[in-house]
Design a protein around this motif. Structure first.
Motif, mmCIF file in Angstrom:
data_model
loop_
_atom_site.group_PDB
_atom_site.id
_atom_site.type_symbol
_atom_site.label_atom_id
_atom_site.label_comp_id
_atom_site.label_asym_id
_atom_site.label_seq_id
_atom_site.Cartn_x
_atom_site.Cartn_y
_atom_site.Cartn_z
ATOM 1 N N GLU A 11 0.807 -1.344 0.000
ATOM 2 C CA GLU A 11 -0.113 -0.053 0.004
ATOM 3 C C GLU A 11 0.779 1.193 -0.073
ATOM 4 O OE1 GLU A 11 -3.969 -0.153 1.412
ATOM 5 O OE2 GLU A 11 -3.356 -1.000 -0.565
ATOM 6 N N ARG A 61 -1.684 4.310 -0.628
ATOM 7 C CA ARG A 61 -2.526 3.980 -1.435
ATOM 8 C C ARG A 61 -4.150 4.910 -1.485
ATOM 9 N NH1 ARG A 61 -6.714 1.575 -2.567
ATOM 10 N NH2 ARG A 61 -6.657 0.432 -0.491
ATOM 11 N N THR A 121 -8.006 0.736 -8.889
ATOM 12 C CA THR A 121 -7.923 0.576 -7.691
ATOM 13 C C THR A 121 -9.394 0.234 -6.988
ATOM 14 O OG1 THR A 121 -6.239 2.491 -7.141
ATOM 15 C CG2 THR A 121 -8.224 1.914 -5.488
ATOM 16 N N ALA A 165 -7.212 -2.191 2.690
ATOM 17 C CA ALA A 165 -5.801 -2.743 1.954
ATOM 18 C C ALA A 165 -6.338 -3.734 0.762
ATOM 19 C CB ALA A 165 -5.119 -3.735 2.958
#
Length: 355
Positions: free
Chosen positions: A257, A273, A286, A293
């Protein structure tokens, strides 16, 4: 899912998990309801199986390495292009959103000119002499093992991020366990095998447990890669760092991440992220909001989504957003050079083959 073709049809039927269990490849190829096939068999079977599927008009997602040699990979790419089928190689790690973000930052010049690319792919699942898997058999896996199995992912990933191709390699391969104690029965990958509970026999091993590789890229950058399947405590640790002329980037698959962004005259940064902060390409793959996560499983999801969008369109895109047989062939050409370099003790150029 239409069905499965597996080495143990009886077990597959008994599981009740699959709509259909095929008896052989010919039966699968003849099933006109099947649009695409994922080839996840051992390496030596990719070449004949993929060619049969292409001849039957099936779209194909093939595990890496694409084949045992660049010559075979070139044949597979040529036949896939002639048949007009969608073709992909399962370099799934590309599809971590943070990796796409790193690629966008390099492409947009945010780290200057890449100068040094270094990193590793480390695992420990073959650390003991009692650890065994079909990948240890060169007849099934080919002349390279650790480099072809996991090093191929790293090489594909850094080329994807930097946009550069490897032109020369200097490789040192090491077999630390030249004799292993193979179970006389079958074993599955990544299972906990209790030492001493199964009959075993000594088997000579010639493929590499680890490798150190120096790299030269076509943009002038230099690289260093360490690959190991015998590094205790490292379960699935791929890491890379790109040192540019103005900034640097680093990423680790066991902490997927986060993207480290290095500076000289300012504070270093750590990007977590978050689609709202990332490039359009990273946003598109995404799946969850920031703080929720995403990891290894979602990388396969991103790959499959892009491949199946092409399959729904019925053709290979002109500029695919997924790794293709051409990318698989590129990896095979680099791997051939790695083996040549190790055997000669010299730098070896990457000899590319055209489809």
């Amino acid at each position: 899912m239409a069905g499965v073709l597996t080495r143990d049809a009886a077990a597959a039927r008994g599981s009740g998990r699959f709509p259909r269990v095929y008896d052989d490849l010919e039966q699968l190829c003849a099933d006109e309801t099947v649009d695409a096939v994922h080839v996840t068999s051992p390496n030596h079977l990719h070449f004949p199986q993929v060619r049969a599927l292409i001849a039957a008009g099936k779209h194909v997602v093939c595990e890496k390495p694409l084949a045992l040699s660049a010559a075979d990979g070139a044949v597979m790419l040529t036949e896939a292009e002639r048949a007009g089928v969608v073709h992909a190689v399962c370099f799934n790690i590309r599809f971590n959103p943070v990796v796409h973000q790193a690629r966008a930052m390099v492409r947009d010049g945010r780290i200057g000119t890449p100068r040094l690319v270094h990193g590793s792919y480390l695992q420990d699942w073959l650390l003991l002499d009692t650890d065994w898997n079909w990948r240890l058999d060169p007849a099934a896996s080919g002349g390279l093992r650790a480099v072809a199995d996991i090093g191929s992912h790293w090489l594909d990933l850094v080329s994807f991020v930097t946009g550069a191709r490897v032109t020369e390699v200097f490789a040192d391969l090491a077999t630390f366990l030249p004799v292993r104690r193979r179970p006389t029965g079958s074993v599955e990958t990544f299972t906990a095998d209790r030492v001493g509970e199964v009959p075993r026999e000594d088997v000579a091993v010639t493929s590499e447990d680890a490798a150190g590789i120096l790299l030269r890229f076509d943009d002038g950058a230099r690289g260093v890669l360490t690959v190991s399947q015998v590094s205790a405590g490292r379960k699935n640790a791929l890491s890379f760092e790109v040192s540019g002329s103005t900034a640097g980037l680093a990423w680790n698959s066991e902490d997927p991440e986060r993207l480290w962004i290095g500076h000289r005259g300012a504070f270093n940064e750590l990007l977590l992220r978050d689609a709202t902060l990332m490039s359009p390409d990273a946003q598109r793959i995404t799946h969850y909001p920031g703080g929720h996560a995403e990891g290894f499983a979602e990388s396969f999801l991103g790959l499959v989504e892009t491949v199946y969008a092409a399959i729904a369109d019925g053709r290979q895109p002109d500029d695919p957003a997924f790794p293709t047989f051409a990318d698989g062939l590129e990896g095979l050409c680099v791997e051939d050079a790695v083996l040549t370099s190790h055997e000669s003790g010299r730098w070896a150029p990457v000899q590319r083959r055209n489809a």
